[in-house]
Design a protein around this motif. Structure first.
Motif, PDB file in Angstrom:
ATOM      1  N   VAL A 563       2.584  32.031   4.641  1.00 19.62           N
ATOM      2  CA  VAL A 563       1.968  31.526   5.872  1.00 19.62           C
ATOM      3  C   VAL A 563       2.467  32.393   7.022  1.00 19.62           C
ATOM      4  CG1 VAL A 563       1.736  29.573   7.442  1.00 19.62           C
ATOM      5  CG2 VAL A 563       1.886  29.189   4.970  1.00 19.62           C
ATOM      6  N   ARG A 564       1.533  32.952   7.773  1.00 21.69           N
ATOM      7  CA  ARG A 564       1.893  33.801   8.909  1.00 21.69           C
ATOM      8  C   ARG A 564       1.127  33.341  10.138  1.00 21.69           C
ATOM      9  NH1 ARG A 564       4.860  34.563   5.553  1.00 21.69           N
ATOM     10  NH2 ARG A 564       5.505  36.488   4.489  1.00 21.69           N
ATOM     11  N   ASN A 565       1.841  33.007  11.198  1.00 21.44           N
ATOM     12  CA  ASN A 565       1.211  32.550  12.451  1.00 21.44           C
ATOM     13  C   ASN A 565       0.225  31.417  12.214  1.00 21.44           C
ATOM     14  OD1 ASN A 565       2.627  34.775  13.353  1.00 21.44           O
ATOM     15  ND2 ASN A 565       0.973  35.525  14.676  1.00 21.44           N
ATOM     16  N   GLY A 566       0.564  30.540  11.289  1.00 23.38           N
ATOM     17  CA  GLY A 566      -0.298  29.403  11.004  1.00 23.38           C
ATOM     18  C   GLY A 566      -1.426  29.686  10.031  1.00 23.38           C
ATOM     19  N   LEU A 567      -1.586  30.927   9.561  1.00 24.16           N
ATOM     20  CA  LEU A 567      -2.634  31.287   8.605  1.00 24.16           C
ATOM     21  C   LEU A 567      -2.090  31.260   7.188  1.00 24.16           C
ATOM     22  CD1 LEU A 567      -4.405  34.312  10.367  1.00 24.16           C
ATOM     23  CD2 LEU A 567      -5.131  31.918  10.303  1.00 24.16           C
ATOM     24  N   VAL A 568      -2.744  30.503   6.334  1.00 27.25           N
ATOM     25  CA  VAL A 568      -2.368  30.454   4.922  1.00 27.25           C
ATOM     26  C   VAL A 568      -3.019  31.636   4.229  1.00 27.25           C
ATOM     27  CG1 VAL A 568      -2.405  29.088   2.799  1.00 27.25           C
ATOM     28  CG2 VAL A 568      -2.248  27.941   5.018  1.00 27.25           C
ATOM     29  N   LEU A 569      -2.238  32.573   3.735  1.00 29.87           N
ATOM     30  CA  LEU A 569      -2.761  33.824   3.193  1.00 29.87           C
ATOM     31  C   LEU A 569      -3.052  33.700   1.705  1.00 29.87           C
ATOM     32  CD1 LEU A 569      -0.552  36.346   5.161  1.00 29.87           C
ATOM     33  CD2 LEU A 569      -2.870  35.578   5.658  1.00 29.87           C
ATOM     34  N   ALA A 570      -3.972  32.805   1.394  1.00 30.89           N
ATOM     35  CA  ALA A 570      -4.478  32.657   0.033  1.00 30.89           C
ATOM     36  C   ALA A 570      -5.922  33.140   0.000  1.00 30.89           C
ATOM     37  CB  ALA A 570      -4.397  31.203  -0.413  1.00 30.89           C
ATOM     38  N   ARG A 571      -6.440  33.384  -1.202  1.00 34.09           N
ATOM     39  CA  ARG A 571      -7.850  33.737  -1.333  1.00 34.09           C
ATOM     40  C   ARG A 571      -8.709  32.621  -0.764  1.00 34.09           C
ATOM     41  NH1 ARG A 571      -9.250  38.361  -4.766  1.00 34.09           N
ATOM     42  NH2 ARG A 571     -11.358  37.677  -4.261  1.00 34.09           N
ATOM     43  N   ALA A 572      -9.886  32.979  -0.272  1.00 29.45           N
ATOM     44  CA  ALA A 572     -10.796  31.984   0.292  1.00 29.45           C
ATOM     45  C   ALA A 572     -11.138  30.907  -0.720  1.00 29.45           C
ATOM     46  CB  ALA A 572     -12.077  32.675   0.780  1.00 29.45           C
ATOM     47  N   SER A 573     -11.157  31.260  -1.991  1.00 32.26           N
ATOM     48  CA  SER A 573     -11.481  30.289  -3.044  1.00 32.26           C
ATOM     49  C   SER A 573     -10.429  29.202  -3.177  1.00 32.26           C
ATOM     50  CB  SER A 573     -11.644  31.011  -4.386  1.00 32.26           C
ATOM     51  OG  SER A 573     -10.441  31.676  -4.741  1.00 32.26           O
ATOM     52  N   GLU A 574      -9.220  29.459  -2.672  1.00 29.57           N
ATOM     53  CA  GLU A 574      -8.124  28.489  -2.796  1.00 29.57           C
ATOM     54  C   GLU A 574      -7.867  27.724  -1.510  1.00 29.57           C
ATOM     55  OE1 GLU A 574      -7.128  28.091  -5.841  1.00 29.57           O
ATOM     56  OE2 GLU A 574      -8.418  29.768  -6.376  1.00 29.57           O
ATOM     57  N   LEU A 575      -8.625  28.001  -0.480  1.00 28.68           N
ATOM     58  CA  LEU A 575      -8.497  27.295   0.798  1.00 28.68           C
ATOM     59  C   LEU A 575      -9.484  26.131   0.834  1.00 28.68           C
ATOM     60  CD1 LEU A 575      -8.193  30.356   3.211  1.00 28.68           C
ATOM     61  CD2 LEU A 575      -6.346  28.898   2.350  1.00 28.68           C
ATOM     62  N   PRO A 576      -9.401  25.275   1.845  1.00 27.15           N
ATOM     63  CA  PRO A 576     -10.363  24.174   1.946  1.00 27.15           C
ATOM     64  C   PRO A 576     -11.799  24.666   1.894  1.00 27.15           C
ATOM     65  CG  PRO A 576      -8.572  23.828   3.496  1.00 27.15           C
ATOM     66  CD  PRO A 576      -8.350  25.175   2.876  1.00 27.15           C
ATOM     67  N   GLN A 577     -12.662  23.884   1.245  1.00 30.84           N
ATOM     68  CA  GLN A 577     -14.071  24.236   1.048  1.00 30.84           C
ATOM     69  C   GLN A 577     -14.958  23.253   1.815  1.00 30.84           C
ATOM     70  OE1 GLN A 577     -14.912  26.986  -0.914  1.00 30.84           O
ATOM     71  NE2 GLN A 577     -12.691  27.303  -1.049  1.00 30.84           N
ATOM     72  N   PRO A 578     -15.583  23.633   2.918  1.00 27.79           N
ATOM     73  CA  PRO A 578     -15.360  24.877   3.657  1.00 27.79           C
ATOM     74  C   PRO A 578     -14.155  24.730   4.574  1.00 27.79           C
ATOM     75  CG  PRO A 578     -17.032  23.595   4.760  1.00 27.79           C
ATOM     76  CD  PRO A 578     -16.653  22.804   3.525  1.00 27.79           C
ATOM     77  N   GLU A 579     -13.773  25.832   5.209  1.00 28.81           N
ATOM     78  CA  GLU A 579     -12.659  25.784   6.146  1.00 28.81           C
ATOM     79  C   GLU A 579     -13.078  25.086   7.440  1.00 28.81           C
ATOM     80  OE1 GLU A 579      -9.767  26.005   7.027  1.00 28.81           O
ATOM     81  OE2 GLU A 579      -8.593  27.129   5.542  1.00 28.81           O
ATOM     82  N   LYS A 580     -12.094  24.770   8.266  1.00 23.38           N
ATOM     83  CA  LYS A 580     -12.383  24.114   9.544  1.00 23.38           C
ATOM     84  C   LYS A 580     -13.180  25.059  10.437  1.00 23.38           C
ATOM     85  CE  LYS A 580      -7.782  25.298  11.357  1.00 23.38           C
ATOM     86  NZ  LYS A 580      -7.235  25.862  10.108  1.00 23.38           N
ATOM     87  N   ASP A 581     -13.859  24.491  11.435  1.00 20.24           N
ATOM     88  CA  ASP A 581     -14.854  25.224  12.214  1.00 20.24           C
ATOM     89  C   ASP A 581     -14.322  26.492  12.875  1.00 20.24           C
ATOM     90  OD1 ASP A 581     -16.807  23.461  11.537  1.00 20.24           O
ATOM     91  OD2 ASP A 581     -16.749  22.313  13.398  1.00 20.24           O
ATOM     92  N   GLN A 582     -13.122  26.479  13.393  1.00 17.21           N
ATOM     93  CA  GLN A 582     -12.611  27.624  14.144  1.00 17.21           C
ATOM     94  C   GLN A 582     -11.851  28.622  13.283  1.00 17.21           C
ATOM     95  OE1 GLN A 582     -13.641  27.985  17.300  1.00 17.21           O
ATOM     96  NE2 GLN A 582     -14.769  26.104  16.842  1.00 17.21           N
ATOM     97  N   HIS A 583     -11.831  28.411  11.983  1.00 22.16           N
ATOM     98  CA  HIS A 583     -11.132  29.340  11.093  1.00 22.16           C
ATOM     99  C   HIS A 583     -11.915  30.645  10.994  1.00 22.16           C
ATOM    100  CE1 HIS A 583      -9.469  30.962   7.289  1.00 22.16           C
ATOM    101  NE2 HIS A 583      -8.393  30.245   7.579  1.00 22.16           N
ATOM    102  N   PHE A 584     -11.218  31.720  10.677  1.00 21.67           N
ATOM    103  CA  PHE A 584     -11.837  33.041  10.507  1.00 21.67           C
ATOM    104  C   PHE A 584     -13.041  32.974   9.577  1.00 21.67           C
ATOM    105  CE2 PHE A 584     -12.413  37.063   8.365  1.00 21.67           C
ATOM    106  CZ  PHE A 584     -12.130  38.043   9.297  1.00 21.67           C
TER     107      PHE A 584
END
Length: 688
Positions: A563-584
């Motif tokens: 985790v860097r600056n609040g960003l979880v550096l996992a593949r997109a497939s392992e992050l919430p589906q879908p990510e929150k609105d303001q996420h990259f």
């Protein structure tokens, strides 16, 4: 010389983009005087590889050729793609190239030149594993002197976990996979699909399982497809037919289709195969009855509400009933039936014979379950649209545009830019038994794929005949996973969330009717306690505020992504589906998973601002970022710049780029500044 020289010449007109006028063919002679007309593919381990006109590649001992041909082989530059993994693969790829070349010739167009190694390695990583290669992966490929290195890197990437992650992203958008639907978590559905891809389960079997699944979502992730539209049989069927068969039937849900042969009655007859399927869990879960007493015994009102939510999740299931209850709609207006009439199921068959209706009914078997019949019919190798639809989708997946657009409308395959190619791709999918890895392996080994990308803007409705792939912007997932790769390298592929098993273990309750009220109460209380612990265990959980860049003990052990600056550096497939609105990911076009195939690669002002000022670019430029650390470890400014260019673009800088960058570094520009510049270039976010 090998004996398999008597080969059919029907395919001899055009091979792998090479002209049929002997421009790159020569007659080879062995030591016994036997001759073979072929093009040179390379020398490796004392063998020469020659490709004949139908695409088949022969491996012959170099010392078995005549002295003159031995000398020629040692001086010739290999034509085309180099040495393939096996002769049959080369032949399959050549057949596709011939059909593409025929389409180009008919349109009076020429194919693009072959892509450079630098262009190819970045493209094949993005297309197969969904991220850019690291500096080391790029150098390993570019510096490899093997004539078969392109074939080898394709095979390696297809076997990697990154391939599964990238393909999951594609299907997650297609299938509207979301963490939360029907007021429940669909983690088991996601984990099920990921496991199917990791096991390389054939596509027809994956789809068959989704169509025919039953039981609780918590116990059988395959039920997630039908439960995604729980209680909406007609909407689900419309999506099913367009997604898996390219059948544009949505209009027929309300009336006879004005532009296709589908009638409203036919649509309802197809929907009747799901008329004995219950997706609310209310009819068959007898254990749910009598729950009021158990809930009342919990006492606390907040606890009762939590228990109700828990039971609702457990009730989310697909169940087979004994009766088809589908009836014609109340506003049905055609003379072949009346509103409210029971609907008897009928399957549809396709006919490309223009003298007949495209869709014709098939008899129903009474000794099989309705949904099982539908699943067998839809996924059968004999169903011409099923194989064609997924083949067209996979073609678009790596070429950027389908042979037939849109991919959800294959009602008339002959309206595609190259009907012969489209039909051949469907046949290839069947020949390969719906093995998506093998199908993509063939496509990536074609000369068509390995050509330079077409960079000019495509005009709307203008047919594209595939002189090469199209230049296209990365998907949101490719861009995100590439950012993560710059920060932590290939380790980004290591973290897997497996949220489904954790969630199911916490939530699953046995209310089949055999447990006593006291036992049920105990199960519910234990599940509620487990629910409180679950939030912190999922991928994408908010990091501990005390962690401001340094690695936690869990990260160091490989149990959690950095985790860097609040960003979880996992593949997109392992992050919430879908990510929150303001996420990259969302800012770069990840869909909200409400509409199938709705990811966007259109540019926007918020994307530009995120590239310039967002968290991702700041994390990439930090001193603990791998791309910065690697550049800093180089001994000179020139090597530092070269390291950054290889990391971002998979190529070394041009002389002017190198001199300008070195001059800027000497004038006070930092490596972090240079990463900002490279990250904000058009070249970084495009698949070339």
């Amino acid at each position: 010389m090998k004996t398999r020289l008597c080969l059919p010449l029907a395919c001899a007109l055009l091979v792998t983009g090479l002209r049929a006028d002997n421009e790159v063919y020569r007659t080879w002679t062995d030591s016994q005087g036997r001759k073979l007309d072929a093009t040179f593919r390379g020398i490796e381990n004392g063998n020469v590889f020659l490709q004949v006109r139908n695409g088949y590649v022969y491996r012959l001992p170099l010392d078995k050729l005549s002295a003159a041909d031995q000398a020629a082989a040692k001086t010739l530059k290999p034509e085309g793609l180099g040495i393939p993994s096996d002769p049959n693969l080369a032949q399959a790829a050549a057949q596709i190239d011939m059909l593409v070349e025929a389409g180009l010739k008919k349109a009076e167009q020429k194919p693009n030149p072959l892509a450079s190694d630098e262009q190819f390695v970045r493209r094949v990583f993005l297309d197969l594993v969904g991220r850019i290669p690291t500096r080391e992966e790029t150098l390993e490929f570019i510096n490899d002197p093997s004539v078969s290195k392109r074939a080898h890197v394709i095979d390696r990437l297809l076997k990697s976990s990154g391939f599964n992650s990238h393909l999951f992203n594609y299907f997650a958008d297609m299938l509207r996979m979301a963490d939360v639907a029907q007021k429940a978590r669909f983690y088991t559905y996601q984990d099920w699909l990921k496991q199917q891809l990791a096991d390389n389960t054939p596509w027809n079997k994956i789809v068959y399982s989704m169509m025919n699944a039953d039981g609780k979502l918590l116990e059988n992730g395959a039920t997630g497809y039908l439960l995604r539209d729980a209680g909406m049989r007609l909407d689900n069927l419309s999506l099913t037919l367009s997604t898996f068969l390219g059948a544009n039937v949505s209009c027929a849900q309300c009336h006879d289709h004005p532009f296709a042969d589908w009638t409203q009655r036919q649509f309802y007859e197809m929907a009747a195969f799901f008329g004995a399927t219950e997706t609310y869990g209310a009819k068959g879960n007898s254990g749910m009855k009598g729950m009021q007493k158990v809930l009342a015994s919990l006492g606390d009102r907040k606890l009762q509400q939590q228990a109700k939510n828990l039971l609702r999740v457990n009730a989310l299931a697909v169940e087979n009933t004994t009766e088809n209850d589908l009836t014609m709609p109340d506003d049905y207006k055609y003379p072949d039936a009346k509103p409210g009439d029971p609907v008897k199921p009928k399957l549809i068959t396709w006919s490309d014979d223009k003298t007949k209706k495209a869709y014709q009914a098939q008899p129903v078997k009474h000794d099989e379950k309705l949904r099982e019949q539908f699943a067998k019919w839809m996924t059968s190798p004999e169903n011409p649209r099923f194989a064609m639809t997924i083949a067209n989708r996979m073609w678009k997946h790596i070429f950027g545009i389908g042979v037939k657009e849109p991919v959800t409308d294959l009602d008339d395959p002959n309206a595609s830019v190259n009907p012969a190619l489209l039909h051949h791709l469907a046949n290839e999918m069947v020949r390969l038994k719906f093995d998506l890895r093998q199908f993509l392996r063939v496509l990536c080994n074609t000369q068509t794929y390995q050509r330079e990308a077409t960079s000019h803007e495509l005009v709307d409705n203008e047919p594209y005949h595939f002189p090469g792939p199209i230049l296209r912007r990365m998907t949101s997932e490719q861009a995100w996973d590439s950012c993560a790769t710059l920060v932590i390298g290939a380790d980004v592929d290591k973290f897997k969330g497996h949220r489904g098993s954790t969630y199911a273990q916490a939530m699953n309750i046995d209310f089949s009717g055999g447990a006593s009220p006291d036992a049920l109460k105990s199960q519910i209380e234990n599940a509620i306690a487990s629910m409180r612990q679950f939030g912190g265990a999922k991928a994408g959980a908010k990091p501990n505020k005390k962690n401001k860049g340094s690695q936690t003990e869990e990260e160091q052990m490989g149990l959690a992504p950095p985790v860097r600056n609040g960003l979880v550096l996992a593949r997109a497939s392992e992050l919430p589906q879908p990510e929150k609105d303001q996420h990259f990911l969302r800012m770069f076009g990840q869909s909200d998973r409400q509409i199938a195939d709705s990811e966007s690669t259109e540019g926007s002002i918020p994307q530009v601002l995120m590239l310039m000022n967002g968290e991702a670019q700041r994390v990439i430029g930090q001193n603990d970022s791998l791309v910065v650390q690697t550049a800093n470890s180089q001994e000179s400014s020139e090597k530092k710049v070269e390291s950054l260019y290889l990391s971002f673009f998979s190529r070394k800088p041009r002389p002017d780029e190198l001199s300008n960058s070195v001059a800027a570094l000497n004038n006070g520009l930092t490596l972090r500044d240079l990463t900002w510049v490279l990250f904000n270039t058009r070249e970084f976010v495009f698949v070339e």
